[in-house]
Design a protein around this motif. Structure first.
Motif, PDB file in Angstrom:
ATOM      1  N   ASP A 150      48.869  47.630  36.350  1.00 39.28           N
ATOM      2  CA  ASP A 150      49.096  47.071  37.692  1.00 39.28           C
ATOM      3  C   ASP A 150      48.432  47.949  38.742  1.00 39.28           C
ATOM      4  O   ASP A 150      48.200  49.147  38.523  1.00 39.28           O
ATOM      5  CB  ASP A 150      50.596  46.968  37.969  1.00 39.28           C
ATOM      6  CG  ASP A 150      50.910  46.034  39.129  1.00 39.28           C
ATOM      7  OD1 ASP A 150      49.959  45.464  39.706  1.00 39.28           O
ATOM      8  OD2 ASP A 150      52.103  45.881  39.473  1.00 39.28           O
ATOM      9  N   ASP A 151      48.152  47.342  39.909  1.00 42.56           N
ATOM     10  CA  ASP A 151      47.583  48.102  41.024  1.00 42.56           C
ATOM     11  C   ASP A 151      48.555  49.182  41.484  1.00 42.56           C
ATOM     12  O   ASP A 151      49.769  49.109  41.240  1.00 42.56           O
ATOM     13  CB  ASP A 151      47.284  47.169  42.204  1.00 42.56           C
ATOM     14  CG  ASP A 151      46.205  46.160  41.885  1.00 42.56           C
ATOM     15  OD1 ASP A 151      45.392  46.431  40.986  1.00 42.56           O
ATOM     16  OD2 ASP A 151      46.181  45.094  42.537  1.00 42.56           O
TER      17      ASP A 151
ATOM     18  N   PRO B 172      47.537  40.402  39.190  1.00 36.67           N
ATOM     19  CA  PRO B 172      48.341  41.517  38.679  1.00 36.67           C
ATOM     20  C   PRO B 172      49.823  41.214  38.797  1.00 36.67           C
ATOM     21  O   PRO B 172      50.221  40.410  39.626  1.00 36.67           O
ATOM     22  CB  PRO B 172      47.918  42.686  39.587  1.00 36.67           C
ATOM     23  CG  PRO B 172      47.438  42.036  40.848  1.00 36.67           C
ATOM     24  CD  PRO B 172      46.849  40.724  40.443  1.00 36.67           C
ATOM     25  N   PRO B 173      50.631  41.865  37.960  1.00 38.27           N
ATOM     26  CA  PRO B 173      50.261  42.832  36.922  1.00 38.27           C
ATOM     27  C   PRO B 173      49.610  42.152  35.723  1.00 38.27           C
ATOM     28  O   PRO B 173      49.903  40.998  35.419  1.00 38.27           O
ATOM     29  CB  PRO B 173      51.601  43.461  36.548  1.00 38.27           C
ATOM     30  CG  PRO B 173      52.615  42.397  36.838  1.00 38.27           C
ATOM     31  CD  PRO B 173      52.104  41.674  38.042  1.00 38.27           C
ATOM     32  N   TYR B 174      48.737  42.894  35.052  1.00 37.09           N
ATOM     33  CA  TYR B 174      48.017  42.371  33.900  1.00 37.09           C
ATOM     34  C   TYR B 174      48.753  42.800  32.629  1.00 37.09           C
ATOM     35  O   TYR B 174      48.838  43.983  32.319  1.00 37.09           O
ATOM     36  CB  TYR B 174      46.585  42.896  33.888  1.00 37.09           C
ATOM     37  CG  TYR B 174      45.857  42.612  35.181  1.00 37.09           C
ATOM     38  CD1 TYR B 174      45.380  41.340  35.467  1.00 37.09           C
ATOM     39  CD2 TYR B 174      45.671  43.609  36.135  1.00 37.09           C
ATOM     40  CE1 TYR B 174      44.726  41.067  36.663  1.00 37.09           C
ATOM     41  CE2 TYR B 174      45.021  43.352  37.326  1.00 37.09           C
ATOM     42  CZ  TYR B 174      44.557  42.073  37.585  1.00 37.09           C
ATOM     43  OH  TYR B 174      43.922  41.811  38.786  1.00 37.09           O
TER      44      TYR B 174
END
Length: 301
Positions: free
Chosen positions: A160-161, A234-236
Motif C-alpha cells: 500500500d501507499d 491500492p492497497p494491492y
C-alpha cells in the motif's frame, strides 16, 4: 365772446390716501405672493434648461427600485424555468441509470456465458489429452497458464501507499523512476514483487483478483497501475499459490523482497506478508491459444 370755444374743464384726480401698511412693503409682498409661485417658476426654469423633472435623489431611488424589480423578475423567470426543466433532467437521469443497469445485466450474462464456454473448452481439452495419455499434463498446463481457477496453500502479500505519500528518505532504490512522489506504489514496484514471487516458487499469482499469466503486463497510466489494461487501486493484495513457508522466506530474502523492504524503510510504503493455509485464485479472463498442433505420438496406457 359768444364765438370763441371754451376749453374743457380740467378735473383734478383726487389723491389716494396712502396705505396704512405702506411701511411694511416686504411683509406685504410675502403675503400677496405665496411660495408656490416661486416653486412653480423654478420648476419651469429647470424644465426649460433640460434639467427639469425630479430631484436627483428621487431619480436615484426610482432607478434602484427599477433595478430591484428587474432582478426579481430575472430570478423568478429562472426559478420557473428550473422547475420546468427539473422533471426533464430527472427523467433523463433515470433513463441513463436504467440503461446502465440493462447494459450491466447484459455484460454479466455475457461474462457468465464466457465462463461456461471456458469450462466446456477446458473439459474438451482434458478429454482430448486423456485420449492421448496426457490428462495429468493438461491439468498442470491449465494451472500454469492461468486457464483454470486454482486454490491451495500460499502467501498473501499486501502493498500500500505511504500514509503521507511524499518524497522522503536518504537512499533512493528507484532513483531512475522519474517520480517526485516516491511514497506511492508504482508499476515498477509491482513488477518486481510479482517476479520475486515467481522466482521464489509461486505456482500461480493474482493481484486484486486479477490472475496473471505468461502474457500479462503490469503498466502505468498516470498514477494508476494497470494489470492487463485493467486499473487497480491500492492497497494491492497479491495472492500466490505454493509452499507457504518456503515461499514467504524465499521472497523476503530475495533481491526483490529486499527492494520492497527498502521502500518501506525509506519511503513509508506499507507492506505485509503472511502464510495462508488456502488461497483461491480465479482463472484468467483472456487466455488465448495462439498456435497449436496435435501430437502425433500416442501415449502409453
Amino acid at each position: 365772446m359768444c364765438g370763441m370755444p371754451q376749453p374743457p374743464p380740467v378735473r383734478s384726480t383726487p389723491t389716494r390716501p396712502p396705505r396704512p401698511d405702506a411701511s411694511m412693503s416686504l411683509l406685504t409682498n410675502v403675503m400677496d405672493h405665496s411660495l408656490d409661485d416661486g416653486y412653480a417658476e423654478a420648476a419651469a426654469r429647470k424644465k426649460a434648461e433640460g434639467t427639469g423633472g425630479m430631484p436627483k435623489t428621487v431619480r436615484a431611488k426610482l432607478g434602484l427600485a427599477a433595478g430591484l424589480v428587474l432582478a426579481a423578475l430575472v430570478v423568478t423567470v429562472g426559478a420557473a424555468q428550473a422547475r420546468i426543466a427539473a422533471p426533464t433532467i430527472a427523467k433523463e437521469r433515470q433513463e441513463l441509470v436504467d440503461r446502465i443497469g440493462r447494459e450491466t445485466t447484459v455484460a454479466d450474462k455475457l461474462e457468465s456465458s464466457v465462463d461456461t464456454l471456458r469450462d466446456d473448452v477446458s473439459a474438451r481439452q482434458r478429454e482430448a489429452l486423456k485420449k492421448y495419455g496426457g490428462g495429468d499434463q493438461a491439468d498442470v498446463v491449465g494451472i500454469l497458464s492461468g486457464a483454470v481457477a486454482v486454490h491451495g496453500p500460499g502467501v498473501k502479500l499486501v502493498v500500500d501507499d505511504a500514509k503521507e505519500a511524499s518524497t522522503g528518505g536518504n537512499g533512493d532504490p528507484r532513483e531512475t523512476s522519474g517520480f517526485s512522489d516516491t511514497g506511492r506504489v508504482r508499476d515498477r514496484d509491482m513488477q518486481r514483487v510479482v517476479n520475486g514471487l515467481w522466482e521464489s516458487g509461486a505456482e500461480a499469482v493474482a493481484i486484486n483478483g486479477q490472475r496473471l499469466t505468461a502474457l500479462s503486463a503490469i503498466r502505468a497510466a498516470g498514477d494508476a497501475i494497470l494489470v492487463d489494461n485493467k486499473p487497480l487501486v491500492p492497497p494491492y493484495t497479491v495472492l500466490a499459490v505454493g509452499d507457504g513457508k518456503h515461499l514467504s522466506t524465499g521472497f523476503q530474502n530475495s533481491p526483490d523482497g529486499l527492494y520492497l523492504h527498502a521502500l518501506q524503510e525509506n519511503y513509508g510504503i506499507r507492506t505485509g506478508i503472511s502464510v495462508q493455509g488456502d488461497v483461491r485464485l480465479p482463472a484468467a479472463p483472456s487466455v488465448i491459444v495462439r498456435t497449436a498442433q496435435p501430437s502425433t505420438e500416442k501415449g502409453t496406457s
